[in-house]
Design an enzyme around this catalytic site. Structure first.
Site, mmCIF file in Angstrom:
data_model
loop_
_atom_site.group_PDB
_atom_site.id
_atom_site.type_symbol
_atom_site.label_atom_id
_atom_site.label_comp_id
_atom_site.label_asym_id
_atom_site.label_seq_id
_atom_site.Cartn_x
_atom_site.Cartn_y
_atom_site.Cartn_z
ATOM 1 N N ALA A 1 0.843 -1.207 0.000
ATOM 2 C CA ALA A 1 0.000 0.000 0.000
ATOM 3 C C ALA A 1 0.875 1.252 0.000
ATOM 4 O O ALA A 1 1.966 1.242 -0.575
ATOM 5 C CB ALA A 1 -0.978 -0.043 1.161
ATOM 6 N N SER A 2 0.461 2.281 0.681
ATOM 7 C CA SER A 2 1.153 3.569 0.557
ATOM 8 C C SER A 2 2.524 3.605 1.232
ATOM 9 O O SER A 2 3.233 4.603 1.100
ATOM 10 C CB SER A 2 0.286 4.670 1.150
ATOM 11 O OG SER A 2 -0.986 4.635 0.565
ATOM 12 N N THR A 3 2.893 2.523 1.962
ATOM 13 C CA THR A 3 4.183 2.568 2.666
ATOM 14 C C THR A 3 5.349 2.677 1.708
ATOM 15 O O THR A 3 6.456 3.024 2.119
ATOM 16 C CB THR A 3 4.379 1.309 3.529
ATOM 17 O OG1 THR A 3 4.228 0.165 2.690
ATOM 18 C CG2 THR A 3 3.378 1.254 4.656
#
Lengths: 369, 625
Positions: free
Chosen positions: B333-335
């Site tokens: 995801a956005s990590t």
């Protein structure tokens, strides 16, 4: 002669099985199963695995027997070259097990090229010697000798001294049977100590030297290497004339004996069946050797004769070396008792050898009158 | 007519055959002589010396037995013991020495508690017994009272023995399972492997072998060298006393980077939630904490887990047997937005000045499909800082498409995505860093532009393990230096302690060192700016941290549907993620947190990461910011 009998013989002839030989092999294997059962502490798993292996080996024997001797003669050289190549391969990138490189990984499975050489060397020598009229000239024999020395050294280098000596003897038997001059054989016997000394200094590993030293005086190392030989001699000696009875040997059942169901199985047999049992067992072995000799004498050409003779004599050497080592008159070299010891890829090779004998015995060229 | 001019060797077949017969007879003579010598020697042993050997066999009371070495112990970084060897008493019976087994069992039952299962198992073992006079265990793990009662009454119980054995014990139970693993009984497959590796002799007398985790990875160090003893045995083959011995060499002790307090903290922070926490020492990627929730008690396996318990573990829907830290495949995801941002800067596709208009969705030119931003009304004008701080999706959809999958794939592989991290346990997956070739190999399909769009926000085919995420953040924090994560800090035996050097991989080379700084500043904004997605969780911290939140979709949401956590079954709820490091200007600790199916990363995962960091800065002297 009735037609009935004629047909019966024909069936065995047709499937290329030598009945007298097969009978001997099966008797021996059955005896083996009984002793393995006792030596393993009545382990059915082991019996089933041995039976499977026996089945596979008999299958291999059957297959090998279907191929005429002329085929082996034609393929002698390629087989020998591939075998030697694999031996070099083992030394370069073999798989290490028990401190020695003996296997080579060919992706699907591991193979032990020294097993191939057990047959490739006598086939090669028989082909080489049979090319010229017999007895061979001395100069020609020397070339034959070179063919033996090469694979022997490669295997000794792995290191696998026991196998290398057995393979050397299989080649030497061909030379002997071909009529090598007695004078040369005499010289050879005289030269042996020198060769032995050379091996001792250049090729033997410490553990092999240790084996020889403990062999000469087992009591010197009763806790280590000598322990095996001492326990084995106690097992054999305490068996007496009649033995302690099946499953009753204290040395084996109480686990004083090492490698009970493999290399030292003869000690278990001797303890439980005594001298009388041993004489019986030896009779079976001698019967097989005699049958092998009959087959080789009756073979039709020089190649078949030499090959059959060599296979037979090598078989005897196995028996002699194993019995000799467990009873303390030969060093412990790790040779199983053929067809009686549990396991080993060696059983397949052995049976393949007998397959060749059967092929020689049954695939006879028919000469029209 | 034959041509006599050329010398042709004529074979005299009859003469050759006769020669062969003569040689065979000679060989037969030798064979018979050798057999004679064998028989002669056997006659000597079995007849002449029979009495002598018979006496020696009867009096054969000395056996050489292997003595198993003590397995090395495992400590955490502060010397707290994580795996020890403790004595266990077991009740063994030699069936051959018992006249009436049923009667004996009834007798024992009067003394100690025996449940029906134990008795059934025992009878099965007796029936399958391979070797006569081998003791069969009736009950393992006797309590002290049971041991005492049985010892007092042992003289009345023929064939009953009480054996003391050293067994592995893991005092922290489920807390260390996924890192340390466990030992259990050597099975047939282990035995075959040992045989193949030529180690069988060294394992004579050893009962257990490392099956997982550090116990398996460092089996060779932990095991030690077998010893031998000469013992006197009775006529049943049982040892009575030791005569002499060559002592075994114990295995080496292992000191791990793990901090058991931090491990406990991770467990407490996760509570009932499924997930993983990884904490790395950012200076060398020593593993301070590696915890996967839920876990299980490894001690069950040491004593042979009952099939009932094992089935319960297998059937547990939360799947405790999986090591989520290294085997869990999660969409990042956005990590991974910081990593992608760095690549954008490196490729000069963006600068700090570049701004993008985010209307709440993104469209590939000429295609109808709308890729939504998590903020449905859009972020408006966004630069790289805001794109990371507020986790703007549209900015990254655009960037990913402009970068193209090949560049993304190459660059992310340098952070260790799609590869094994090299941590010192075998239970690890490389997860998936997709690429054109990978997709074709896997699905026989070309790579579509739409695939790249999802990659921009760490969704789609891309999966990572929490340990990969932590490692990649450590690489970011260290501006390209890449160390393999290590559980082992040092080995120890009587001669001293030997530290294990960190293992590095090729560092990431950048065109402009300043790019690292830009990304780190943006990540600092995530937790320090009021608009940052991790700000709430990090309010009031006394050190400067940097991080990135992530909220991973577990299922695809249809075009016109809204994600509504309350309406969706729990297993389809979003995974909460957070990665971070601190302090910003001198990174000492890197953290990755994944919590399954709980919703937003800022709200759920970031607080856990903060707990770990707070603990670190409060307790590690050298680490004061």
């Amino acid at each position: 002669m009735s037609a009935e009998v004629g047909r019966k013989i024909n069936i065995w002839q047709k499937i290329h099985i030598d009945r007298p030989l097969l009978a001997g092999l099966l008797t021996l294997s059955t005896v083996g199963l009984f002793i393995i059962f006792s030596a393993s502490g009545q382990d059915w798993d082991l019996i089933i695995r041995q039976l499977t292996r026996l089945g596979v080996s008999l299958g291999v024997m059957f297959f090998v027997a279907q191929i005429p001797p002329s085929f082996y003669q034609r393929w002698a050289v390629p087989l020998f070259i591939v075998g030697c190549g694999l031996l070099v391969g083992v030394l370069l990138f073999g798989v290490i097990g028990k401190g020695a490189r003996r296997w080579i990984d060919i992706g699907i499975t591991r193979i032990q090229p020294s097993e191939i050489m057990k047959l490739a060397v006598p086939i090669m020598l028989a082909w080489f010697i049979a090319r010229k009229p017999l007895p061979p000239k001395i100069s020609y024999s020397v070339w034959g000798l070179a063919l033996i020395v090469l694979p022997t050294l490669l295997i000794a280098k792995q290191p696998d001294l026991g196998t290398s000596l057995l393979i050397a003897s299989s080649g030497l038997f061909v030379l002997f049977l071909s009529g090598l001059s007695w004078r040369l054989i005499g010289g050879f016997v005289v030269a042996m100590p020198a060769v032995g000394a050379a091996l001792w200094y250049f090729y033997m590993h410490d553990y092999q030297k240790n084996r020889v030293l403990t062999f000469l005086n087992p009591e010197s190392d009763p806790l280590g290497a000598g322990y095996h030989i001492i326990q084995s001699k106690i097992a054999i000696g305490s068996g007496g004339i009649w033995g302690k009875g099946w499953l009753q040997g204290t040395q084996s059942q109480l686990e004083f004996l090492p490698e009970r169901h493999t290399d030292f199985i003869f000690s278990v047999f001797s303890e439980e069946f005594g001298l009388v049992g041993i004489l019986g067992l030896l009779s079976i072995y001698i019967y097989i050797v005699l049958r092998g000799m009959v087959i080789s004498v009756r073979a039709q050409d020089a190649f078949s004769r030499l090959l059959a003779g060599s296979i037979t004599l090598t078989f005897f050497v196995y028996v002699f070396v194993n019995m000799g080592m467990v009873s303390g008159i030969l060093p412990v070299v790790g040779v199983p008792l053929p067809l009686v010891s549990y396991g080993g890829t060696s059983m397949i090779t052995l049976m393949a050898g007998f397959g060749i004998l059967m092929s020689i015995s049954t695939q006879r060229k028919v000469f029209s009158g | 007519m034959l041509n006599w001019r050329k010398r042709v060797a004529i074979r005299d077949h009859l003469a050759e055959a006769n020669l062969f017969v003569r040689r065979t007879i000679a060989a037969l003579v030798v064979v018979l002589i050798l057999v004679g010598s064998l028989v002669n020697n056997l006659y000597y042993l079995q007849v002449d010396k029979y009495q002598d050997y018979q006496t020696r066999a009867d009096g054969n009371r000395i056996k050489v037995q292997p003595v198993a070495p003590n397995r090395g112990l495992i400590y955490d970084r502060f010397g707290r013991i994580l795996a020890e060897n403790s004595p266990f008493y077991s009740l063994d019976i030699v069936p051959e020495e018992v006249d009436d087994l049923e009667k004996l069992l009834a007798q024992i039952h009067q003394l100690i508690e025996l449940d029906q299962d134990t008795v059934e198992d025992f009878k099965k073992d007796v029936a399958q017994q391979r070797r006569k006079f081998k003791p069969v265990t009736l009950k393992s793990q006797l309590t002290e009272t049971e041991t005492a009662i049985l010892s007092v009454n042992q003289h009345k119980l023929g064939g009953v023995y009480i054996e003391a054995r050293l067994k592995r014990y893991y005092p922290y139970k489920d807390l260390t399972t996924h890192a340390i693993g466990y030992v259990a009984k050597i099975n047939q497959r282990d035995a075959d492997n040992l045989e193949l590796e030529g180690k069988s002799a060294n394992y004579e007398g050893t009962f257990d072998i490392g099956k997982q985790g550090v116990e398996k990875y460092y089996e060779e160090l932990l095991h030690g060298q077998v010893g031998y003893q000469e013992v006197e045995v009775n006529n049943r083959g049982r040892p009575i006393r030791t005569l002499s011995q060559q002592p075994p060499v114990p295995g080496q002790d292992l000191i791990l980077n793990l901090d058991i307090d931090m491990q406990q903290l991770a467990k407490d922070a996760l509570g009932e939630r499924r997930g993983a926490v990884v904490v790395l020492d950012a200076k060398n990627n020593g593993v301070l904490a590696l915890y996967s929730n839920p876990s299980y008690d490894p001690n069950m396996f040491v004593h042979g887990i009952s099939s009932k318990n094992y089935k319960a573990l297998l059937d547990n829907k939360s799947r405790p047997l999986i090591n989520r830290t290294t085997q869990g495949r999660y969409p990042p995801a956005s990590t991974i937005k910081p990593h992608l941002g760095l690549l954008g800067l490196e490729e000069n596709l963006i600068t700090t000045k570049t701004r993008i208009w985010d209307p709440g969705y993104y469209q590939i030119k000429g295609i109808e499909h709308k890729y939504r931003d998590w903020k449905s009304w859009g972020h408006g004008w966004v630069d790289i800082y805001r794109a990371i701080e507020e986790s703007c999706d549209v900015y990254y959809y655009d960037l990913a498409v402009r970068l193209g999958m090949d560049k993304i794939s190459d660059f992310m592989t340098q952070f260790g995505f799609g590869e094994l991290t090299g941590i010192d346990i075998y239970e690890e997956t490389s997860a998936t860093m997709p690429s054109r070739e990978w997709k074709y190999g896997r699905f026989r399909q070309p790579w579509y532009a739409g695939d790249t769009v999802s990659i921009g926000i760490g969704q789609g085919y891309w999966t990572t393990t929490p340990l990969q995420l932590a490692t990649s953040v450590s690489v970011l924090a260290n501006e390209g230096m890449h160390y393999e994560p290590r559980l082992l800090k040092a080995t120890q035996n009587e001669t001293g302690t030997l530290p294990v050097p960190p293992q590095d991989r090729p560092p990431i080379q950048v065109k402009s060192e300043n790019n690292w700084q830009i990304i780190k500043t943006a990540m600092q904004g995530v937790v320090e700016k009021p608009t940052g997605s991790g700000h709430k969780a990090y309010s009031g911290v006394e050190y400067h941290a940097a991080g990135k939140t992530g909220t991973a979709q577990v299922i695809n949401i249809a075009q016109d549907e809204e994600y509504d956590a309350d309406k969706i079954a729990e297993k389809y709820r979003d995974n909460a993620m957070f990665v971070g490091f601190a302090p910003v200007d001198n990174p000492q600790i890197a953290v990755a947190v994944v919590i399954e199916n709980v919703g937003g990363g800022g709200k759920n995962a970031a607080p856990v990461a903060r707990t770990m960091m707070d603990y670190y800065f409060a307790n590690y002297q050298e680490a004061k910011p």
